[in-house]
Enzyme design. Sequence first.
Site, PDB file in Angstrom:
ATOM      1  N   LYS A  14       0.830  -1.218   0.000  1.00  0.00           N
ATOM      2  CA  LYS A  14       0.000   0.000   0.000  1.00  0.00           C
ATOM      3  C   LYS A  14       0.864   1.267   0.000  1.00  0.00           C
ATOM      4  CE  LYS A  14      -2.054  -1.241   3.902  1.00  0.00           C
ATOM      5  NZ  LYS A  14      -1.376  -2.524   4.202  1.00  0.00           N
ATOM      6  N   ARG A  89      -9.652   0.479   9.093  1.00  0.00           N
ATOM      7  CA  ARG A  89      -9.206  -0.876   9.416  1.00  0.00           C
ATOM      8  C   ARG A  89     -10.222  -1.622  10.266  1.00  0.00           C
ATOM      9  NH1 ARG A  89      -3.201   0.159   8.951  1.00  0.00           N
ATOM     10  NH2 ARG A  89      -2.265  -1.881   9.090  1.00  0.00           N
ATOM     11  N   ARG A 128      12.230  -6.297   5.322  1.00  0.00           N
ATOM     12  CA  ARG A 128      12.265  -4.864   5.617  1.00  0.00           C
ATOM     13  C   ARG A 128      12.711  -4.627   7.063  1.00  0.00           C
ATOM     14  NH1 ARG A 128       6.837  -1.430   5.200  1.00  0.00           N
ATOM     15  NH2 ARG A 128       6.262  -2.811   6.914  1.00  0.00           N
ATOM     16  N   ARG A 134      11.580  -0.835  12.126  1.00  0.00           N
ATOM     17  CA  ARG A 134      10.193  -0.858  12.599  1.00  0.00           C
ATOM     18  C   ARG A 134      10.012  -1.975  13.608  1.00  0.00           C
ATOM     19  NH1 ARG A 134       5.410   0.094   8.194  1.00  0.00           N
ATOM     20  NH2 ARG A 134       4.287  -1.180   9.726  1.00  0.00           N
ATOM     21  N   ARG A 146      -0.180  -9.025  13.643  1.00  0.00           N
ATOM     22  CA  ARG A 146      -0.780  -8.030  12.732  1.00  0.00           C
ATOM     23  C   ARG A 146      -1.748  -8.721  11.770  1.00  0.00           C
ATOM     24  NH1 ARG A 146       4.653  -5.460  10.737  1.00  0.00           N
ATOM     25  NH2 ARG A 146       3.397  -4.322   9.219  1.00  0.00           N
TER      26      ARG A 146
HETATM   27  P1  AP5 Z   1       4.683  -1.521   1.921  1.00  0.00           P
HETATM   28  O1  AP5 Z   1       4.444  -0.725   0.701  1.00  0.00           O
HETATM   29  O2  AP5 Z   1       5.191  -0.812   3.132  1.00  0.00           O
HETATM   30  O3  AP5 Z   1       3.377  -2.336   2.288  1.00  0.00           O
HETATM   31  P2  AP5 Z   1       2.140  -1.885   3.138  1.00  0.00           P
HETATM   32  O4  AP5 Z   1       0.972  -2.599   2.593  1.00  0.00           O
HETATM   33  O5  AP5 Z   1       2.073  -0.392   3.221  1.00  0.00           O
HETATM   34  O6  AP5 Z   1       2.590  -2.552   4.509  1.00  0.00           O
HETATM   35  P3  AP5 Z   1       2.885  -1.953   5.912  1.00  0.00           P
HETATM   36  O7  AP5 Z   1       3.640  -2.989   6.667  1.00  0.00           O
HETATM   37  O8  AP5 Z   1       3.488  -0.595   5.888  1.00  0.00           O
HETATM   38  O9  AP5 Z   1       1.407  -1.842   6.343  1.00  0.00           O
HETATM   39  P4  AP5 Z   1       0.758  -2.144   7.633  1.00  0.00           P
HETATM   40  O10 AP5 Z   1      -0.613  -2.150   7.165  1.00  0.00           O
HETATM   41  O11 AP5 Z   1       1.122  -3.277   8.486  1.00  0.00           O
HETATM   42  O12 AP5 Z   1       1.367  -0.938   8.459  1.00  0.00           O
HETATM   43  P5  AP5 Z   1       0.816   0.501   8.781  1.00  0.00           P
HETATM   44  O13 AP5 Z   1       1.962   1.400   8.757  1.00  0.00           O
HETATM   45  O14 AP5 Z   1      -0.401   0.830   8.007  1.00  0.00           O
HETATM   46  O15 AP5 Z   1       5.648  -2.726   1.517  1.00  0.00           O
HETATM   47  C1  AP5 Z   1       6.122  -3.633   2.471  1.00  0.00           C
HETATM   48  C2  AP5 Z   1       7.521  -4.116   2.036  1.00  0.00           C
HETATM   49  O16 AP5 Z   1       7.396  -4.857   0.827  1.00  0.00           O
HETATM   50  C3  AP5 Z   1       8.487  -2.958   1.726  1.00  0.00           C
HETATM   51  O17 AP5 Z   1       9.774  -3.339   2.140  1.00  0.00           O
HETATM   52  C4  AP5 Z   1       8.411  -2.824   0.207  1.00  0.00           C
HETATM   53  O18 AP5 Z   1       9.594  -2.312  -0.346  1.00  0.00           O
HETATM   54  C5  AP5 Z   1       8.149  -4.251  -0.219  1.00  0.00           C
HETATM   55  N1  AP5 Z   1       7.358  -4.356  -1.449  1.00  0.00           N
HETATM   56  C6  AP5 Z   1       6.275  -3.609  -1.783  1.00  0.00           C
HETATM   57  N2  AP5 Z   1       5.782  -4.004  -2.978  1.00  0.00           N
HETATM   58  C7  AP5 Z   1       6.569  -5.044  -3.398  1.00  0.00           C
HETATM   59  C8  AP5 Z   1       6.572  -5.865  -4.552  1.00  0.00           C
HETATM   60  N3  AP5 Z   1       5.670  -5.719  -5.531  1.00  0.00           N
HETATM   61  N4  AP5 Z   1       7.519  -6.815  -4.654  1.00  0.00           N
HETATM   62  C9  AP5 Z   1       8.446  -6.974  -3.662  1.00  0.00           C
HETATM   63  N5  AP5 Z   1       8.518  -6.204  -2.534  1.00  0.00           N
HETATM   64  C10 AP5 Z   1       7.581  -5.249  -2.418  1.00  0.00           C
HETATM   65  O19 AP5 Z   1       0.313   0.268  10.291  1.00  0.00           O
HETATM   66  C11 AP5 Z   1       1.243  -0.019  11.314  1.00  0.00           C
HETATM   67  C12 AP5 Z   1       0.506  -0.069  12.635  1.00  0.00           C
HETATM   68  O20 AP5 Z   1      -0.073   1.220  12.906  1.00  0.00           O
HETATM   69  C13 AP5 Z   1      -0.666  -1.047  12.725  1.00  0.00           C
HETATM   70  O21 AP5 Z   1      -0.248  -2.361  13.027  1.00  0.00           O
HETATM   71  C14 AP5 Z   1      -1.464  -0.416  13.860  1.00  0.00           C
HETATM   72  O22 AP5 Z   1      -0.866  -0.678  15.108  1.00  0.00           O
HETATM   73  C15 AP5 Z   1      -1.322   1.066  13.577  1.00  0.00           C
HETATM   74  N6  AP5 Z   1      -2.389   1.547  12.685  1.00  0.00           N
HETATM   75  C16 AP5 Z   1      -2.239   2.068  11.432  1.00  0.00           C
HETATM   76  N7  AP5 Z   1      -3.427   2.388  10.912  1.00  0.00           N
HETATM   77  C17 AP5 Z   1      -4.351   2.064  11.838  1.00  0.00           C
HETATM   78  C18 AP5 Z   1      -5.765   2.131  11.883  1.00  0.00           C
HETATM   79  N8  AP5 Z   1      -6.472   2.592  10.831  1.00  0.00           N
HETATM   80  N9  AP5 Z   1      -6.394   1.708  12.999  1.00  0.00           N
HETATM   81  C19 AP5 Z   1      -5.705   1.257  14.066  1.00  0.00           C
HETATM   82  N10 AP5 Z   1      -4.364   1.144  14.081  1.00  0.00           N
HETATM   83  C20 AP5 Z   1      -3.686   1.543  12.987  1.00  0.00           C
END
Ligand code: AP5
Length: 190
Positions: A14, A89, A128, A134, A146
């Site tokens: 994402k 979420r 990552r 992280r 998660r």
């Molecule tokens: P990346 O692009 O970062 O993927 P992502 O889907 O954004 O994954 P995240 O781990 O950042 O999302 P998340 O949903 O767990 O974390 P968030 O920050 O929202 O890519 C991931 C990796 O893969 C990178 O290294 C990238 O380079 C690689 N990659 C990407 N595309 C690729 C491809 N095609 N091929 C190969 N490699 C690739 O949330 C973190 C925490 O915040 C949550 O756990 C929660 O505690 C809190 N939080 C956030 N939002 C909320 C909410 N709405 N409600 C409650 N808590 C929340």
Amino acid sequence: MINIVLFGKPGAGKGTQAEFLKDKYNLVHLSTGDIFRFNIKNDTELGRLAKTFMDKGDLVPDAVTIQMLQSEVDKNPQAAGFLFDGFPRTIAQAEALDAFLASKEEEITATVALEANDEILIQRLLERGKTSGRPDDQDEEKIRNRYDEYNQKTAPLMDYYKSQGKFHTVNGIGTILEVNERLNQVFDNL
Ligand code: AP5
């Protein structure tokens, strides 16, 4: 205005894809995870609270997250549209977002989900975690937590948006550019 929810499991891509999409479609990118991490880095009260949940891989409580998101939207009154990344979420967050947008005579245009299987995604996050610092990527137990949170609280949103006729899926496996091409096709048709 177009308002898109970019949806997907942790590691689905994402944040990576949002960087391309926000520029191509002139959208304000709001990543709740990034906003929480910014607050943690700056040691704000919100950051200290969020950290207690994020470090374990738990969701931050709805009331805190909803209020934060709404205030970020309000900071961008000139936006041509929003790209919501990591929000909503939970069903409560989705309902709050719908009501908030309706109060501005706006709505969610579409939800676009990046699909990939858990094993590939967990490998991406472990990889990552070696360099990003992280805490929630550091070990498989936190990552699996998660996924549990996603399955219990976030997955039901698929039916929520399907019932509104707003749910689209994109294959999230392949190179970043391949996935980006697929997303562009969906966005161009919205
Ligand atoms: P990346 O692009 O970062 O993927 P992502 O889907 O954004 O994954 P995240 O781990 O950042 O999302 P998340 O949903 O767990 O974390 P968030 O920050 O929202 O890519 C991931 C990796 O893969 C990178 O290294 C990238 O380079 C690689 N990659 C990407 N595309 C690729 C491809 N095609 N091929 C190969 N490699 C690739 O949330 C973190 C925490 O915040 C949550 O756990 C929660 O505690 C809190 N939080 C956030 N939002 C909320 C909410 N709405 N409600 C409650 N808590 C929340």
